[in-house]
Design a protein around this motif. Structure first.
Motif, short mmCIF file in Angstrom:
data_model
loop_
_atom_site.label_atom_id
_atom_site.label_comp_id
_atom_site.label_asym_id
_atom_site.label_seq_id
_atom_site.Cartn_x
_atom_site.Cartn_y
_atom_site.Cartn_z
N VAL A 143 39.03 38.45 47.62
CA VAL A 143 40.23 38.90 46.62
C VAL A 143 41.29 39.67 46.64
O VAL A 143 41.39 40.06 47.82
CB VAL A 143 39.20 39.94 45.41
N VAL A 144 42.65 39.00 46.28
CA VAL A 144 43.76 38.90 46.13
C VAL A 144 44.33 40.01 45.27
O VAL A 144 44.57 39.56 44.20
CB VAL A 144 44.86 37.83 46.59
N LEU A 145 45.20 41.12 45.05
CA LEU A 145 45.25 42.26 44.32
C LEU A 145 46.93 41.95 44.27
O LEU A 145 47.61 42.16 45.52
CB LEU A 145 44.77 43.48 44.25
N GLU A 146 47.50 40.97 43.67
CA GLU A 146 49.15 41.21 42.85
C GLU A 146 49.07 40.81 41.53
O GLU A 146 49.62 39.99 41.28
CB GLU A 146 49.22 39.77 44.38
N PRO A 147 49.55 42.66 41.17
CA PRO A 147 50.19 42.52 39.60
C PRO A 147 51.36 41.58 39.84
O PRO A 147 52.12 42.06 40.28
CB PRO A 147 50.10 44.16 39.46
N GLY A 148 51.92 40.71 38.32
CA GLY A 148 52.11 39.80 38.41
C GLY A 148 54.03 41.03 38.19
O GLY A 148 54.68 40.49 37.60
N ASP A 149 53.80 42.76 37.32
CA ASP A 149 54.86 42.96 36.55
C ASP A 149 54.86 44.03 37.72
O ASP A 149 56.46 44.08 38.06
CB ASP A 149 54.82 44.16 36.19
N GLY A 150 54.75 43.46 39.20
CA GLY A 150 55.75 43.44 40.47
C GLY A 150 55.30 45.66 40.54
O GLY A 150 55.98 45.85 42.27
N LEU A 151 54.92 46.43 39.81
CA LEU A 151 54.81 47.52 40.30
C LEU A 151 53.25 47.62 41.45
O LEU A 151 53.37 48.80 41.84
CB LEU A 151 54.13 48.16 38.98
#
Length: 514
Positions: A143-151
């Motif tokens: 699983v790659v956790l990479e929130p779209g808001d960049g925070l």
């Protein structure tokens, strides 16, 4: 969760008890893969998470209907009496379908219950991978956790893949991986599943992807996005098959329902993680970014804060006449309010120390008055020491604080201090100061009560453990105050207790006199 037609629901009461008690089999309990991947494309319905209905599929339950002619079909010579269930074939079909729905709902219920019991982001991601692997019949995944808001935070976690395996996968161009297609919105991955049923049979497979797939031993993959309406894109989950395979429609439906629920849970944990990181950052910024350099003394400090943030603090500041001020303290409570109070108290003590630092009692008296006027519902402990490095002379006063520890070649002992109540506990605080001299090479160790409380022992035993830890500092480490503080911390709080989440902050401030 699953759309059950209303005309079917009337048959729920007629289900036999054996059909209602579906449960989850042992294979599902262990998150084991559901059979070989090549069995997933067989004509019969495959297992899903090891929870196939014990009721046979309709094709095996209902006999073929006879042709619509005027002559009834001849009875088989091997059958004495026709099956009594033949007239009820439509009812048996509905019962079979309903039993499958009940089994699916039971599976999703148990999986989501396990997920909601996780209260840490890393644990929730691991649970998501294990449950998803069981649902789609895979053995490994990431699983790659990479929130779209960049925070942030950004992280990659694997199931059945170690750090080196994940490193190999990260060497593949991002656009060639299914998680990259989802996260970057590439064609075929915009917000939906990405299926590679046979990687080596695909045209245009990236050479590096082929090399890594051969090295790690996977031949197919199935990926789903992790996103919510409120939080947007969070990441992507990928499951890997050892052989060419892909999940069937029922497995995809269950995996999609589960990942949508999991994304909502991950979004909540992500907010908690960000809040904790923000609180910890604020607490660290309110403490000294670096310790001063003063001739004749070496300084080192360690600080461990809990997930909610506490009010423990320390300080070291140069004073007039080549003197040095050392302070540690603790404000009651935790969270943002305690951190803010700690910042105000530390800033005020610095001002008082510059004005009248040679008199530690006066410094703490002023601090007590400020606390009583500005924080009437809060108390605090504090210890302030006025040091003259050239003479190795220390004058200190404490308010409800634990005594310093003197660590040297010939002695390890607590400094005797006067007994005093914490700041804010008395109408007027005042206690006599104490003077002592350190020998060359000795270290004065200041600490907060959190170091003692984290042991879980009664205070007398905690003090004994601290004294024993200081006395056991190896000779080779005694010239380095940072090594002394680290040894004491790890000895008093072994087996990871020094870094474990706790409501108690820990501060260690070491000053070694040359």
């Amino acid at each position: 969760m699953l759309d059950i037609p209303s005309r079917v629901r009337v048959h729920v009461e007629t289900l036999p008890a054996a059909q209602n008690d579906m449960g989850v089999c042992d294979a599902f309990e262990q998150y084991a893969p559901v059979g070989k991947p090549d069995a997933m494309n067989a004509p019969h319905p495959p297992k899903v998470a090891g929870i196939d209905s014990t009721v046979p599929s309709p094709a095996h339950t209902v006999a073929p209907a006879p042709a619509a002619t005027g002559t009834p079909p001849a009875p088989s010579p091997n059958v004495q009496n026709p099956p009594e269930t033949a007239p009820n074939a439509p009812s048996a079909l509905l019962q079979d379908r309903l039993a499958g729905w009940v089994s699916d709902l039971t599976t999703l219920h148990e999986l989501t219950e396990r997920l909601t019991r996780t209260d840490a982001l890393a644990d929730a991601l691991q649970e998501l991978l294990r449950a998803g692997a069981a649902l789609v019949g895979a053995r490994r995944g990431l699983v790659v956790l990479e929130p779209g808001d960049g925070l942030g935070p950004h992280t990659t976690i694997g199931l059945g893949l170690d750090r080196s395996d994940l490193g190999h996968i990260e060497t593949v161009p991002r656009g060639a991986m299914s998680y990259g297609q989802i996260l970057d919105g590439a064609p075929g991955g915009e917000g939906g599943e990405v299926v590679h049923a046979d990687l080596f049979a695909e045209d245009g497979l990236d050479p590096r992807h082929r090399e890594v797939a051969v090295r790690l031993g996977y031949a197919a993959s199935y990926a789903l996005p992790l996103a919510t309406d409120a939080a947007g894109r969070l990441g992507a989950a990928v499951w890997l098959y050892d052989e060419p395979a892909e999940p069937v429609e029922r497995q995809r439906h269950l995996a999609g329902l589960y990942t949508r629920f999991a994304a909502e849970h991950l979004a909540r944990l992500l907010e908690v993680e960000r809040t904790r990181a923000c609180v910890a950052t604020i607490a660290e910024e309110l403490l000294p970014s670096r310790l001063p350099r003063v001739a004749g003394v070496q300084l080192a400090a360690l600080h461990r804060t809990g997930p909610r943030g506490g009010g423990d603090w320390y300080d070291a500041l140069p004073l007039p006449d080549a003197a040095l001020g050392l302070a540690v303290g603790s404000v009651t409570g935790s969270g943002p309010s305690a951190i803010a109070a700690m910042g105000r108290l530390r800033a005020s003590l610095r001002a008082y120390a510059v004005m009248e630092g040679e008199d530690p009692v006066a410094v703490l008296s002023d601090l007590e008055l400020l606390l009583r006027l500005t924080e009437p519902a809060r108390s605090a402990t504090a210890l302030f020491a006025y040091c003259e490095p050239a003479l190795r002379k220390i004058t200190l006063a404490g308010a409800g604080h634990s005594p310093p520890l003197l660590v040297g070649e010939r002695r390890t002992e607590f400094v005797e201090t006067s007994v005093s109540a914490p700041l804010g506990m008395l109408a007027c605080w005042e206690a006599p100061s104490v003077e002592f001299e350190a020998e060359a090479g000795e270290t004065v160790l200041l600490y907060t009560d959190g170091l003692l409380h984290r042991t879980g022992d009664p205070m007398d035993r905690a003090f004994a453990r601290l004294h024993s830890a200081a006395a056991s500092v190896p000779r080779a480490l005694r010239a380095d105050p940072a090594a002394i503080a680290d040894h004491v911390l790890r000895t008093v709080l072994p087996d990871g207790l020094d870094t474990a989440d706790s409501d108690e902050d820990v501060v260690l401030l070491a000053a070694r006199f040359e």
